[in-house]
Design a protein around this motif. Structure first.
Motif: not given
Length: 237
Positions: A100-101, A124-126, A162-163, A205-206
């Motif tokens: 994750i960034s 954590i997912a974007r 939003p994501r 999905f991400h």
């Protein structure tokens, strides 16, 4: 040593909405590496249920340079003082999957795990926008599995539009958590997590996704009127 915190707090609606639309700049908070500010959700609730978005209830996942920075923020910063009135855990990272960034994670200096102590898991997912309906289809059964699992001490989820979607759970021990992950628990339909992971392997999905596993250093405050989710466990560094 970098330390993570996970906060759950009820804030005035104007404050919580401001956080969602105008996220504080981490560079302006001394000792803060990065923080994610999200609206809490009830795991497994209907997409169109009022429980899906609890606008006053805010989840904050943050990485700090040290505990001194955490204490300073919670006692001296105007927003930090409000957040301090909620509940939070201080955490040491033990494992990471995915990436994750914005967080700075050094996998060469992870904390060793205690097999019998409580385990904290954060995902954590974007999201990819077009994959959100498919994610909900496969993700909601997993939410219910985690929510109802006998091995969890606390579990919740959160979202930032939003994501960004995140989950948080405290497990009695590592074995309970891994049994859930690999479908070995005694719950009804125990392979829901594996099935979702298999579906993700077919088509992700991400945009980016990580699962982080922690041991807790300390617990502060109350969540839903309750404290001491970790029991008598404590860890020093």
């Amino acid at each position: 040593m970098p330390i993570f915190t996970y906060h759950l707090v009820v804030l005035p609606i104007c404050t919580s909405l401001k956080l969602m639309f105008f996220e504080p700049n981490s560079k302006n908070i001394k000792g803060l590496i990065h923080a994610e500010y999200m609206t809490e959700m009830i795991l497994g609730s209907s997409v169109f249920s009022p429980k899906r978005l609890l606008f006053r209830r805010v989840a904050i996942f943050a990485q700090w340079e040290n505990e001194k920075a955490i204490d300073s923020y919670l006692t001296q910063n105007s927003l930090g003082k409000k957040i301090a009135k909620g509940w939070h855990l201080r955490l040491l990272l033990t494992r990471q999957w995915g990436k994750i960034s914005k967080f700075k994670i050094d996998t060469t200096s992870l904390c060793s795990e205690n097999e019998k102590s409580p385990v904290v898991a954060v995902t954590i997912a974007r999201m990819k926008f077009l994959e959100i309906p498919r994610f909900i289809k496969w993700g909601k059964p997993v939410e219910k599995l985690v929510r109802d699992h006998k091995g969890t001490l606390l579990s919740t989820a959160s979202i930032r539009f939003p994501r960004t979607i995140s989950t948080f759970s405290i497990w009695k021990n590592k074995q309970d958590m891994t049994n859930m992950v690999f479908g070995h628990s005694s719950m009804e339909n125990p392979k829901r997590h594996i099935e979702a992971m298999n579906e993700r392997a077919k088509k992700d999905f991400h945009i980016e996704f990580t699962t982080l596993r922690f041991e807790a250093i300390a617990e502060f405050g109350k969540y839903n009127g309750k404290s001491n989710y970790l029991g008598n466990f404590s860890k020093t560094i």
